[in-house]
Design an enzyme around this catalytic site. Structure first.
Site, PDB file in Angstrom:
ATOM      1  N   GLY A  40      60.201  13.676 -12.094  1.00 28.83           N
ATOM      2  CA  GLY A  40      60.545  12.384 -12.652  1.00 28.83           C
ATOM      3  C   GLY A  40      60.067  11.213 -11.811  1.00 28.83           C
ATOM      4  CB  CYS A  42      63.097  10.346  -7.655  1.00 29.84           C
ATOM      5  SG  CYS A  42      63.476  10.514  -5.891  1.00 29.84           S
ATOM      6  CB  ALA A 115      60.789  17.122 -26.268  1.00 28.02           C
ATOM      7  N   GLY A 176      59.369 -11.146 -10.103  1.00 25.55           N
ATOM      8  CA  GLY A 176      60.605 -10.375 -10.027  1.00 25.55           C
ATOM      9  C   GLY A 176      61.115 -10.310  -8.606  1.00 25.55           C
ATOM     10  CB  ALA A 264      58.589  -5.952  -9.871  1.00 22.43           C
ATOM     11  N   GLY A 266      62.241  -4.951 -13.958  1.00 19.24           N
ATOM     12  CA  GLY A 266      63.148  -3.944 -14.492  1.00 19.24           C
ATOM     13  C   GLY A 266      62.437  -2.763 -15.115  1.00 19.24           C
ATOM     14  CG  HIS A 440      78.809   1.776  22.678  1.00 20.71           C
ATOM     15  ND1 HIS A 440      78.535   0.551  22.125  1.00 20.71           N
ATOM     16  CD2 HIS A 440      78.219   1.796  23.905  1.00 20.71           C
ATOM     17  CE1 HIS A 440      77.824  -0.159  22.982  1.00 20.71           C
ATOM     18  NE2 HIS A 440      77.610   0.572  24.073  1.00 20.71           N
TER      19      HIS A 440
END
Length: 455
Positions: A40, A42, A115, A176, A264, A266, A440
């Site tokens: 996909g 990603c 599909a 964007g 850019a 969306g 720390h």
């Protein structure tokens, strides 16, 4: 020809493959249909390639700043072809690993093709009909193409096509000013391009609180990125350098001239060619498939997962979608989308990690809130690394002490935020975090101090 399965999954993004693994492990026969590449957005055009490019851009930036740390070196020379080649190797390794896993999955039939739903229990792929009592839609999304004047008159880049550039633009104009646009803005500025960001809203990332948005603006402007906000009349036209972006802002020149433009603004769900009507479904006005909290559509036996359901547009929310559906189907659970605490990151450098609600969202939801803010100049680790830009912010319910949200904009902010995210998921109040004893020197060590200073 018709073949029957126990389940059909449309789309091999971040929810489809792991769901196939859960269902086949339970003894089901599963057809997984993918028309392009497994993984996909990603793996192929999102997280994996962009964060690989971000790493290359940060390396160039660190080399330029080396003298500040007492290291003398020559200015970096960015070879974009080699940067792209490295990105492709990382993407291909990830995609090949996923394909190999799916190829060895017993009970899974991998089908390549487009599909379309033809009935509530049937999907057609290249003339073949696949039937199943359970159909899962995981079709993802693509870069949105806005109805912007002049968009047909100039060549433009999207968040997908810009990944194929083997050169550094002389002047990249980005339309964007939100998450995708800002990551590419800093990335290409560090590669050596002049960069201008054009945003219609009066602030960057308008969903964030003003103090966080303003801090992000300061980080980007400090690196030489030009910002044109409140752009109330954006349009495109050919220009002497390549492209002209008309902005009509109250301040500054009414036009920005660049060699390249990235749109850019969306993403759009890939539901327009899915045949939803044939199954009795309809997308909403934005193209999403409406689902309930269990990710069930209005048609029994059909679920929608990932970017196409409007319940989250991230890899981690898509993965969680599959977990919710699998738990409910296979374990008799009662999991819902509303159970998860929203979280995300903006991968500029330093990154923004966000958990839960912003202050504005919390107030809009009716909460009486307490807040606390601390600059990164108070974090020893940030000072030692020379990365003191940014801030931390906490939002807590004044009546219940419940942690409503937090933001960490600073070094490691995308990792440090998980301390808050995990406590919110576990339902631990703010007082519980105040009692923590962090290590720390870390960025996370300021969290107890932050939550202990709520107004």
């Amino acid at each position: 020809m018709t073949r029957a399965f126990d389940a059909v999954i449309v789309g091999a993004g971040q929810a489809g493959p792991p769901l196939a693994g859960r269902l086949t492990a339970a003894g089901m026969t599963v057809a997984l249909v993918e028309r392009k590449r497994v993984g996909g957005t990603c793996v192929n055009a999102g997280c994996t390639p962009t964060k690989t490019l971000v790493a290359s851009a940060r390396t160039a930036h660190v080399v330029r700043q080396a003298a500040e740390f007492g290291i003398d070196t020559a200015p970096p020379q960015v070879d974009m072809a080699r940067v792209r080649a490295r990105m492709r190797r990382v993407v291909e390794a990830s995609r090949d690993g996923l394909a190999a896993w799916l190829g060895g999955m017993e009970g899974l039939t991998m089908i390549r093709g487009q599909a379309r739903l033809v009935a509530p229990d049937a999907v057609e792929v290249d003339g073949e009909t696949l039937t199943a009592p359970r159909i899962f839609l995981n079709v993802g999304a693509r870069p949105a193409r806005p109805e912007m004047p002049g968009i047909d008159d100039v060549p433009y880049l999207t968040s997908t096509t810009i990944l194929e550039l083997d050169r550094v633009p002389q002047h990249l104009v980005i339309v964007g000013g939100s998450y995708i646009g800002l990551e590419f803005a800093q990335m290409y500025r560090r590669f050596g391009a002049d960069v201008t960001v054009v945003e219609r809203a009066p602030a960057l990332i308008p969903r964030e609180d003003p103090d966080v948005s303003q801090a992000i603006r300061g980080i980007l402007e400090a690196e030489g990125i030009a910002l044109r906000l409140d752009a109330d009349c954006i349009s495109l036209a050919p220009g002497p350098e390549g492209v002209c972006v008309r902005v009509s802002c109250a301040e500054g020149a009414p036009e920005v001239h660049g060699t390249d433009v990235l749109i850019a603004v969306g993403r759009t769900p890939n539901t327009d060619d899915l045949g939803l009507e044939a199954a009795g479904l309809a997308a909403d006005a934005r193209g999403f498939v409406p689902v309930n909290a269990r990710l069930e559509t209005a048609v029994p036996g059909i679920w929608a997962l990932g970017d196409c359901n409007g319940r989250g547009a991230f890899t981690h929310t898509s993965w969680n979608d599959h977990e919710i559906v699998a738990a409910n189907l296979l374990e008799g659970a009662e999991r819902e989308v509303s159970d998860r605490v929203p979280g995300y990151a903006l991968y500029i450098d330093p990154p923004l990690g966000r958990a839960g609600l912003t202050e504005a969202q919390a107030r809009a939801a009716g909460h009486r809130v307490r807040t606390a803010t601390r600059p990164m100049t108070r974090v020893g680790r940030a000072v030692e690394k020379g990365e003191t830009q940014g801030l931390m912010k906490a939002v807590v319910d004044a009546d219940t002490d419940a942690i409503l949200g937090a933001a960490i904009l600073g070094p490691g902010g995308d990792e440090a935020i998980h301390g808050v995210l995990d406590l919110m998921t576990a339902g631990v109040p703010a007082a519980g975090l105040v009692r923590a004893v962090p290590i720390h020197p870390t960025v996370s060590e300021l969290l107890p101090t932050l939550f202990g200073a709520l107004d």
